[in-house]
Design an enzyme around this catalytic site. Structure first.
Site, PDB file in Angstrom:
ATOM      1  N   GLU A  37      -7.007  -9.693   4.375  1.00 40.19           N
ATOM      2  CA  GLU A  37      -5.844 -10.444   4.843  1.00 40.19           C
ATOM      3  C   GLU A  37      -4.580  -9.607   4.700  1.00 40.19           C
ATOM      4  OE1 GLU A  37      -7.199 -15.054   4.233  1.00 40.19           O
ATOM      5  OE2 GLU A  37      -5.681 -14.287   2.842  1.00 40.19           O
ATOM      6  N   GLY A  69      -4.953 -19.756  -4.516  1.00 34.21           N
ATOM      7  CA  GLY A  69      -4.600 -21.095  -4.051  1.00 34.21           C
ATOM      8  C   GLY A  69      -3.118 -21.395  -4.163  1.00 34.21           C
ATOM      9  N   GLY A  70      -2.313 -20.346  -4.175  1.00 34.84           N
ATOM     10  CA  GLY A  70      -0.866 -20.555  -4.231  1.00 34.84           C
ATOM     11  C   GLY A  70      -0.382 -20.982  -5.618  1.00 34.84           C
ATOM     12  N   HIS A 103       0.320 -14.072   9.748  1.00 35.87           N
ATOM     13  CA  HIS A 103      -0.898 -13.839   8.961  1.00 35.87           C
ATOM     14  C   HIS A 103      -1.958 -13.232   9.886  1.00 35.87           C
ATOM     15  CE1 HIS A 103      -4.087 -15.103   5.923  1.00 35.87           C
ATOM     16  NE2 HIS A 103      -4.788 -14.753   6.992  1.00 35.87           N
ATOM     17  N   ARG A 133     -16.168 -13.064   1.146  1.00 37.21           N
ATOM     18  CA  ARG A 133     -17.114 -14.093   1.603  1.00 37.21           C
ATOM     19  C   ARG A 133     -16.927 -14.302   3.094  1.00 37.21           C
ATOM     20  NH1 ARG A 133     -13.190 -17.849   2.677  1.00 37.21           N
ATOM     21  NH2 ARG A 133     -11.460 -17.911   1.219  1.00 37.21           N
ATOM     22  N   LYS A 156       4.037 -13.913  -8.421  1.00 35.04           N
ATOM     23  CA  LYS A 156       2.636 -14.349  -8.265  1.00 35.04           C
ATOM     24  C   LYS A 156       1.900 -14.197  -9.586  1.00 35.04           C
ATOM     25  CE  LYS A 156       1.780 -13.053  -3.417  1.00 35.04           C
ATOM     26  NZ  LYS A 156       0.942 -12.236  -2.518  1.00 35.04           N
ATOM     27  N   LYS A 201      -5.196 -10.349  -8.321  1.00 38.36           N
ATOM     28  CA  LYS A 201      -4.094  -9.826  -7.500  1.00 38.36           C
ATOM     29  C   LYS A 201      -3.597  -8.476  -7.989  1.00 38.36           C
ATOM     30  CE  LYS A 201      -2.366 -14.122  -5.696  1.00 38.36           C
ATOM     31  NZ  LYS A 201      -3.329 -14.047  -4.621  1.00 38.36           N
TER      32      LYS A 201
HETATM   33  P1  ADP Z   1      -3.264 -17.036  -2.854  1.00 41.55           P
HETATM   34  O1  ADP Z   1      -4.394 -16.135  -3.258  1.00 41.55           O
HETATM   35  O2  ADP Z   1      -2.660 -17.762  -4.013  1.00 41.55           O
HETATM   36  O3  ADP Z   1      -3.596 -17.927  -1.694  1.00 41.55           O
HETATM   37  P2  ADP Z   1      -1.952 -15.001  -1.246  1.00 41.55           P
HETATM   38  O4  ADP Z   1      -1.457 -13.759  -1.868  1.00 41.55           O
HETATM   39  O5  ADP Z   1      -3.188 -14.940  -0.422  1.00 41.55           O
HETATM   40  O6  ADP Z   1      -2.074 -16.097  -2.397  1.00 41.55           O
HETATM   41  O7  ADP Z   1      -0.813 -15.647  -0.360  1.00 41.55           O
HETATM   42  C1  ADP Z   1      -0.912 -16.934   0.217  1.00 41.55           C
HETATM   43  C2  ADP Z   1       0.120 -17.085   1.327  1.00 41.55           C
HETATM   44  O8  ADP Z   1       1.427 -16.880   0.792  1.00 41.55           O
HETATM   45  C3  ADP Z   1      -0.011 -16.039   2.444  1.00 41.55           C
HETATM   46  O9  ADP Z   1      -0.890 -16.455   3.460  1.00 41.55           O
HETATM   47  C4  ADP Z   1       1.399 -15.925   2.952  1.00 41.55           C
HETATM   48  O10 ADP Z   1       1.666 -16.947   3.898  1.00 41.55           O
HETATM   49  C5  ADP Z   1       2.243 -16.167   1.707  1.00 41.55           C
HETATM   50  N1  ADP Z   1       2.638 -14.891   1.063  1.00 41.55           N
HETATM   51  C6  ADP Z   1       1.966 -14.182   0.139  1.00 41.55           C
HETATM   52  N2  ADP Z   1       2.638 -13.082  -0.235  1.00 41.55           N
HETATM   53  C7  ADP Z   1       3.786 -13.088   0.466  1.00 41.55           C
HETATM   54  C8  ADP Z   1       4.927 -12.232   0.522  1.00 41.55           C
HETATM   55  N3  ADP Z   1       5.025 -11.144  -0.240  1.00 41.55           N
HETATM   56  N4  ADP Z   1       5.932 -12.573   1.363  1.00 41.55           N
HETATM   57  C9  ADP Z   1       5.863 -13.692   2.121  1.00 41.55           C
HETATM   58  N5  ADP Z   1       4.833 -14.543   2.105  1.00 41.55           N
HETATM   59  C10 ADP Z   1       3.798 -14.261   1.299  1.00 41.55           C
END
Ligand code: ADP
Length: 490
Positions: free
Chosen positions: A274, A163-164, A207, A291, A157, A115
């Site tokens: 994304e 994966g959240g 999204h 991917r 983060k 990230k």
């Molecule tokens: P991961 O790689 O852990 O899945 P992501 O950065 O792709 O994390 O984010 C996963 C989800 O979290 C996104 O699809 C979105 O719904 C939410 N999200 C991520 N960053 C933000 C943000 N800055 N504000 C609001 N929602 C967010």
């Protein structure tokens, strides 16, 4: 490229086999003992049983897969999604063994899988990222100060997260240090590194993601956007393209941003950029998945491009088949993911027999599934049974088409979300296209879905997790309610 091994299972393996055979390429499938009756295990030209065992011992057993490639004279590997698809070490291992990885370079997988690094790279290209802090000073004092500067709510983060995991929303300053310590300990546990970044938490975003292809020589094209805001627990359920949220100008801007990233990376293969879109229509880079995505089919339906074919062509050095102005979007496409899960019990994953999926009357409906009637959806793998895809000239007519398709497909047997999805398709806000990533949660009452308390029994379920960015064993017991527990399905 004469012979391709598919290092995956179920629907995506079946999907890849179909295109390989269309191109006259022989296929090798590898399958666990548990999967021996699934169609992919017998649809390929050759198949190898990996025995029984954990995912680590079977589908993501890198050295075993390389050994099979050598024995069977395999030229290339298609990793599908999940499993080894975003594993840079695997891509490197294949390179060392003169096996083509149908995917991007190990360097790009690594860069986009982090990230912090990916955000800094995207920023360096002048592309929009969510305002936040990505600095080296990780002291509590500095992080609090930066969080205040960003303004609450703030999202913490894990820098190497996915994966959240390691992701915490902080709504007020007084909660910050506690949430920071939760985020750090989770990050350390899952990724072996507790560095974090801070981001402005965007309220109720949509999204939006862009399908891209790159030739590895600095050229890239997009195949328009997909909207994937209908999610529960950060997992996508219904996707559509085009998105109702974009007008032509915004679409062009967002798609060009994604292509600029592909060019900046010298990206090779198919990928997805994304983004999140806020209510003022500002968009920000979120992450790039290096991917094929689960929902790639809707882009195929509106453009007529076979993305697996393009992945193969790029990997064997043919370059890009299409120039940007040759890729046109026609009509509208929906995808509904049928999961073995119980919407009335917090979407708890289910296992059991696929008794009778049913048949659609409409021959234009595309059903991508890894199962046939009589198969069992087991507890050790992801609970997705099928993807139903429809295409029509307008969103309105396509919505009717999808509803009819789902009505034709009862999916008898193992409990699933088919009825639930029909209700979602009928929700006035869905019909009008006015939704965001938290809409499904707020619609639950409206949909007459009772939300029961968490049932402890789910702990018996173990899930296949992506090896992406994870240092720990990849087969683990995961709380299906935790944010993004099946993140790789994105
Ligand atoms: P991961 O790689 O852990 O899945 P992501 O950065 O792709 O994390 O984010 C996963 C989800 O979290 C996104 O699809 C979105 O719904 C939410 N999200 C991520 N960053 C933000 C943000 N800055 N504000 C609001 N929602 C967010």
């Amino acid at each position: 490229m004469r012979r391709v091994l598919i290092a995956n299972r179920a629907e995506i393996a079946t999907r890849v086999i179909r295109t390989c055979h269309k191109l006259g390429i022989e296929t090798v499938s590898i399958y666990s003992e548990e999967d021996k009756n699934l169609p992919f295990a017998s649809e390929s030209t050759y198949s190898v049983c990996l025995g029984s065992g954990t995912v680590t011992e079977t589908y993501i057993n890198k050295s075993k897969i390389v050994e099979i490639c050598k024995e069977l004279d395999v030229d290339a590997i298609h990793p599908g999604y999940g499993f080894l698809s975003e594993n840079s070490e695997f891509a490197e291992l294949l390179e060392k063994n003169n096996i083509t990885f149908i995917g991007p370079s190990a360097k790009n997988i690594l860069l986009m899988g982090d990230k912090l690094e990916s955000k800094n790279f995207v920023k360096s290209l002048g592309l929009p990222v969510v305002p936040g802090y990505e600095g080296d000073d990780q002291s509590n004092e500095k992080l609090v100060q930066e969080a205040k500067k960003i303004g609450f709510p703030v999202l913490i983060k894990a820098s190497s997260g996915g994966g959240g995991k390691g992701m915490k929303i902080v709504r007020e300053e007084s909660d910050f240090l506690e949430q920071l310590s939760f985020a750090k300990s989770e990050a350390l546990k899952f990724f072996g590194n507790d560095r974090v970044i801070l981001e402005k938490y965007v309220l109720n975003p949509r999204h939006i993601e862009v399908q891209v292809l790159g030739d590895g020589q600095g050229n890239g094209v997009h195949l328009f956007e997909r909207e994937c805001s209908i999610q529960r627990r950060y997992q996508k359920v219904i996707e559509e393209t085009p998105s109702k949220a974009l007008d032509d100008k915004l679409r062009k801007d967002i798609c060009n941003t994604a292509v600029n990233l592909v060019k900046g990376l010298n990206y090779k293969g198919a990928g997805t950029v994304e983004m999140i879109l806020d209510s003022d229509k500002n968009y920000y880079f979120l992450e790039m998945n290096t991917r094929l995505q689960v929902e790639h089919g809707i882009s195929e339906m509106i453009t007529g491009v076979d993305l697996v074919e393009e992945q193969i062509r790029i990997a064997r050095g043919d370059g890009l088949t299409y120039k940007q102005d040759e890729i046109r979007a026609n009509g509208h496409s929906f995808e509904c993911r049928v999961y073995a899960e119980d919407p009335e019990n917090n979407f708890m994953p289910q296992s059991g027999l696929v008794e009778n999926m049913g048949e659609t009357i409409d021959p234009t409906v595309r059903i991508d599934t890894g199962y046939i009637n009589g198969n069992i959806v087991g507890i050790n793998y992801d609970p997705m049974i099928a993807k139903i895809l429809t295409h029509d000239s307008s969103r309105e007519s396509n919505l009717l088409k999808m509803k009819e398709a789902l009505k034709d497909l009862p999916f008898l047997g193992v409990k699933n979300n088919r009825d639930f999805m029909i209700k979602v398709l009928e929700h006035p806000k869905f019909v009008s296209g006015d939704y965001h990533t938290h809409s499904l949660d707020s619609w639950m009452e409206n949909l007459n879905i009772e939300r029961k308390n968490v049932d402890i029994a789910f702990a018996a379920f173990s899930f296949v997790q992506s090896s992406k960015k994870k240092k720990s064993n990849t087969l683990e017991i995961v709380d299906p309610w935790s944010e993004g527990s099946s993140e790789w399905l994105g």
